[in-house]
Design a protein around this motif. Sequence first.
Motif, PDB file in Angstrom:
ATOM      1  N   GLY A   1       0.422   0.430  -5.451  1.00 19.69           N
ATOM      2  CA  GLY A   1       1.147   1.558  -4.874  1.00 19.69           C
ATOM      3  C   GLY A   1       0.764   2.833  -5.590  1.00 19.69           C
ATOM      4  N   LEU A   2      -0.122   3.607  -4.968  1.00 20.65           N
ATOM      5  CA  LEU A   2      -0.547   4.865  -5.587  1.00 20.65           C
ATOM      6  C   LEU A   2       0.341   6.027  -5.138  1.00 20.65           C
ATOM      7  N   SER A   3       0.112   7.165  -5.761  1.00 26.91           N
ATOM      8  CA  SER A   3       0.922   8.368  -5.484  1.00 26.91           C
ATOM      9  C   SER A   3       2.407   8.099  -5.731  1.00 26.91           C
ATOM     10  N   ALA A   4       2.689   7.218  -6.684  1.00 26.69           N
ATOM     11  CA  ALA A   4       4.066   6.809  -6.950  1.00 26.69           C
ATOM     12  C   ALA A   4       4.833   7.897  -7.692  1.00 26.69           C
ATOM     13  N   GLY A   5       6.136   7.691  -7.789  1.00 29.23           N
ATOM     14  CA  GLY A   5       6.988   8.621  -8.523  1.00 29.23           C
ATOM     15  C   GLY A   5       6.908  10.009  -7.926  1.00 29.23           C
ATOM     16  N   LEU A   6       6.681  10.982  -8.799  1.00 29.35           N
ATOM     17  CA  LEU A   6       6.565  12.372  -8.351  1.00 29.35           C
ATOM     18  C   LEU A   6       5.117  12.829  -8.365  1.00 29.35           C
ATOM     19  N   SER A   7       4.194  11.856  -8.474  1.00 27.89           N
ATOM     20  CA  SER A   7       2.793  12.249  -8.646  1.00 27.89           C
ATOM     21  C   SER A   7       2.246  12.952  -7.400  1.00 27.89           C
TER      22      SER A   7
ATOM     23  N   THR B   1       8.153   8.651  -4.515  1.00 29.58           N
ATOM     24  CA  THR B   1       8.621   7.264  -4.483  1.00 29.58           C
ATOM     25  C   THR B   1       9.410   6.970  -5.739  1.00 29.58           C
ATOM     26  N   PHE B   2      10.696   6.743  -5.603  1.00 27.41           N
ATOM     27  CA  PHE B   2      11.502   6.494  -6.793  1.00 27.41           C
ATOM     28  C   PHE B   2      12.440   5.313  -6.603  1.00 27.41           C
ATOM     29  N   GLU B   3      12.100   4.451  -5.649  1.00 21.38           N
ATOM     30  CA  GLU B   3      12.914   3.259  -5.424  1.00 21.38           C
ATOM     31  C   GLU B   3      12.082   1.978  -5.470  1.00 21.38           C
ATOM     32  N   ASP B   4      10.760   2.139  -5.598  1.00 18.52           N
ATOM     33  CA  ASP B   4       9.862   0.991  -5.479  1.00 18.52           C
ATOM     34  C   ASP B   4      10.055  -0.055  -6.569  1.00 18.52           C
ATOM     35  N   VAL B   5      10.289   0.381  -7.803  1.00 24.84           N
ATOM     36  CA  VAL B   5      10.434  -0.590  -8.894  1.00 24.84           C
ATOM     37  C   VAL B   5      11.692  -1.424  -8.672  1.00 24.84           C
ATOM     38  N   ALA B   6      12.763  -0.763  -8.253  1.00 30.14           N
ATOM     39  CA  ALA B   6      14.019  -1.481  -8.000  1.00 30.14           C
ATOM     40  C   ALA B   6      13.828  -2.536  -6.919  1.00 30.14           C
ATOM     41  N   ILE B   7      13.141  -2.147  -5.859  1.00 30.50           N
ATOM     42  CA  ILE B   7      12.953  -3.062  -4.730  1.00 30.50           C
ATOM     43  C   ILE B   7      12.064  -4.231  -5.133  1.00 30.50           C
ATOM     44  N   MET B   8      10.929  -3.920  -5.726  1.00 28.49           N
ATOM     45  CA  MET B   8       9.979  -4.968  -6.079  1.00 28.49           C
ATOM     46  C   MET B   8      10.557  -5.913  -7.131  1.00 28.49           C
ATOM     47  N   ARG B   9      11.358  -5.333  -8.020  1.00 31.28           N
ATOM     48  CA  ARG B   9      11.949  -6.120  -9.102  1.00 31.28           C
ATOM     49  C   ARG B   9      12.956  -7.147  -8.564  1.00 31.28           C
ATOM     50  N   ALA B  10      13.518  -6.852  -7.413  1.00 28.05           N
ATOM     51  CA  ALA B  10      14.540  -7.749  -6.858  1.00 28.05           C
ATOM     52  C   ALA B  10      13.929  -8.893  -6.053  1.00 28.05           C
ATOM     53  N   ILE B  11      12.597  -8.956  -6.019  1.00 33.90           N
ATOM     54  CA  ILE B  11      11.940  -9.999  -5.229  1.00 33.90           C
ATOM     55  C   ILE B  11      11.463 -11.123  -6.152  1.00 33.90           C
TER      56      ILE B  11
ATOM     57  N   ALA C   1       2.461   4.081  -2.812  1.00 29.76           N
ATOM     58  CA  ALA C   1       3.634   3.328  -3.255  1.00 29.76           C
ATOM     59  C   ALA C   1       4.720   3.338  -2.189  1.00 29.76           C
ATOM     60  N   ALA C   2       4.909   4.487  -1.542  1.00 26.41           N
ATOM     61  CA  ALA C   2       5.980   4.599  -0.551  1.00 26.41           C
ATOM     62  C   ALA C   2       5.818   3.559   0.551  1.00 26.41           C
ATOM     63  N   PHE C   3       4.594   3.400   1.024  1.00 27.99           N
ATOM     64  CA  PHE C   3       4.399   2.518   2.176  1.00 27.99           C
ATOM     65  C   PHE C   3       4.213   1.066   1.746  1.00 27.99           C
ATOM     66  N   THR C   4       3.603   0.862   0.564  1.00 29.81           N
ATOM     67  CA  THR C   4       3.432  -0.499   0.062  1.00 29.81           C
ATOM     68  C   THR C   4       4.792  -1.121  -0.246  1.00 29.81           C
ATOM     69  N   SER C   5       5.693  -0.312  -0.789  1.00 28.70           N
ATOM     70  CA  SER C   5       6.966  -0.876  -1.241  1.00 28.70           C
ATOM     71  C   SER C   5       8.079  -0.744  -0.218  1.00 28.70           C
ATOM     72  N   LEU C   6       7.915   0.097   0.773  1.00 33.84           N
ATOM     73  CA  LEU C   6       9.005   0.307   1.732  1.00 33.84           C
ATOM     74  C   LEU C   6       8.616  -0.170   3.127  1.00 33.84           C
ATOM     75  N   ARG C   7       7.583   0.414   3.697  1.00 37.70           N
ATOM     76  CA  ARG C   7       7.208   0.060   5.070  1.00 37.70           C
ATOM     77  C   ARG C   7       6.902  -1.434   5.195  1.00 37.70           C
ATOM     78  N   ALA C   8       6.199  -1.955   4.202  1.00 41.34           N
ATOM     79  CA  ALA C   8       5.691  -3.330   4.344  1.00 41.34           C
ATOM     80  C   ALA C   8       6.421  -4.304   3.429  1.00 41.34           C
ATOM     81  N   ILE C   9       7.684  -4.020   3.147  1.00 40.35           N
ATOM     82  CA  ILE C   9       8.345  -4.808   2.104  1.00 40.35           C
ATOM     83  C   ILE C   9       8.607  -6.256   2.520  1.00 40.35           C
ATOM     84  N   GLU C  10       8.856  -6.513   3.782  1.00 38.87           N
ATOM     85  CA  GLU C  10       9.098  -7.915   4.155  1.00 38.87           C
ATOM     86  C   GLU C  10       7.831  -8.737   4.064  1.00 38.87           C
ATOM     87  N   GLN C  11       6.709  -8.106   4.395  1.00 41.14           N
ATOM     88  CA  GLN C  11       5.442  -8.822   4.242  1.00 41.14           C
ATOM     89  C   GLN C  11       5.190  -9.112   2.770  1.00 41.14           C
ATOM     90  N   ALA C  12       5.572  -8.157   1.903  1.00 40.61           N
ATOM     91  CA  ALA C  12       5.409  -8.381   0.464  1.00 40.61           C
ATOM     92  C   ALA C  12       6.313  -9.528   0.008  1.00 40.61           C
TER      93      ALA C  12
END
Lengths: 291, 329
Positions: free
Chosen positions: B120-126, B136-146, B94-105
């Motif tokens: 996005g696996l290993s999300a949250g505190l998993s 990863t605790f910012e991915d939903v906010a970021i993805m939701r804004a797209i 999740a960290a890299f799917t939602s952060l590193r590659a966010i513009e591609q998304a």
Amino acid sequence: MVSERQGGSATPQADGGNRLTAELARRAYNIRRHALRMGEVQGQGYVAQALGFADVLAVLYFQALRYNPADPHWEERDRCLLSIGHYAIALYAALIEAGVLPETEIESYGSDDSRLPMSGMASYTPGMEISGGSLGQGLPIAVGVCLGLKRKASRSFVYNLLSDGELNEGSTWEAAQSASHWQLDNLIAVVDVNNQQADGPSSQVMSFEPLEARWQSFGWHVARVDGNDLAALSEAFDSARNLQEPKPRVIICDTRMGRGVPFLEGREKAHFIRVDPDEWALALEQLRLEA
Amino acid sequence: MTSAEIQARSAALRAFYPMRVIREQFGRSMIALAEQRGDLVALTADLMYATGMAPFGERFPERLINLGIAEQNMTGVAAGLASCGKLAVVCGYAAFTSLRAIEQAKVDCAYNEVKVILCGLSAGLSYGVGGPTHQTFEDVAIMRAIPNMTVVVPSDTIELDQALQAAAARPGDAPIYLRIGRGPEHAFNDTAAPFEIGRARKLREGRDISLIANGPMVVEALIAADILAEHGIGASVLNMHTVKPIDREAVLSEAANVRGMIVVEEHNIHGGLGSAVLEVLRGGHGFPVELIGIEDIYPPIGPTFALRESLGLCASAIVARAMAMPRRN
Ligand SMILES: Cc1ncc(C[n+]2csc(CCOP(=O)(O)OP(=O)(O)O)c2C)c(N)n1
Ligand SMILES: [Mg+2]
């Protein structure tokens, strides 16, 4: 332990060289021991990397780097940035051997209130310059530190420790191009090429050769050495420091994972090893001082 | 009831749910999907083992593309494959799917409207021991804004399988983000219960308080509701697996029926499910709403369940909050 280590010594004389290599060998052996003992605390981890990289770290911390064990923030220190956060166990072992961290902290490795988390974090550990864990972020930071130090007229070097897997990241190469653009002759990148990453041998996951040519084409001075040959490493680190050309320098180190412990050397899936509880003693026993 | 009693009760109820390893289910569900869908191509960035995709790689070697540690390239390549009619599934953390590659998304997938399933696996505190870079605790906010992005947070192995199936079967061309865990989590969903993206699932009825949750917090809400019921407080539980588009009707109908609401998520309290629920209510319902999540901090490094407990992301903390909060008359 001297309070301030001066690195970058001129290439030693013949028998002085032997003495230096013997001293480095002893340091590398101790670094491996510390790493194995930390591995035992958790029963698993990035131990094979630490064993493979121990010789490089010995040369770094006992020949090349300028630092003050009593004052990790000493302004005139060379910066050593661990871009590969998962190699933290290796760096802790070196920091312990260097006297930056007390040996007694080995027992706390990876536990909840420890200063030694599994991934290297600047906020947790003295001597850890950056927070790693997200690959591909170290070299860009190093470029910034080099620029910043130059603007302060500092003569410190910046070392950045990378891995072959990390060379997959675009950001690494973005940083590489900017480093030569700005002629960062205070930057020394050190790449651990153990031909391993999470999903298998690096050369099979994403081919990376010819590595020297790649770095050269990005405008870097390149040395490639056997990363488990102390004499060769010693010479490469000295040359990198003493080079007069206005270029960033990279030392590509071909290493063998698990080096020094025969039953770990041949292991497959060495990226994250699990070792049976009774095997740690065996590993420590098998570990030999190599000269 | 003392907090020790609540904790003991919560442990007893928890034992009722079997533990299932999320990433292993992910691998199984991907194989099942690939068997049905000849057009499916999976992509990973040196995380084949870590995302449970090794069995998939053995079964369909030619349909698993490993790009090395190059998440931006992976997401761009996925967009390219999708534009050629492939069902591209990105299998990353999740960290890299939602952060590193966010513009591609955003640009390559969402703006261009190509059907890529971003996992996005290993999300949250998993992956709590992975520390701040992997938690990863910012991915939903970021993805939701797209715009054009759908965001789904499955709550266990069963719902993960259903969500993957639904993501693949969805009509239209637009990407979807599936937020997925890692290790063992409680399994509780009914395999026979229908799953539909965008439609919340009501798991408990109650008229006093509404617990809205997703991901691994749903089972915590269930346990909390059972404890509250034992103390005469009726708590409804709504599994809001789809954060975007959010099920507005479900939120509004809860609001009309209860006297207080708690939204629980394994995410920063800013921008996630709690925010999405408040956007629906827009403060206009005159009753208390509380948010349980990560309070805009970097949590410490540690094992998942202990971390959740220490941060109040657990049944006993929900119970305590529900008992303490004011309720509308
Ligand atoms: C940006 C990013 N992507 C993925 C990962 C997950 N990851 C951690 S270590 C690793 C392999 C790194 O390659 P390398 O350092 O060569 O591996 P080693 O030699 O230690 O086996 C991966 C993919 C990460 N930490 N950061
Ligand atoms: Mg490697």
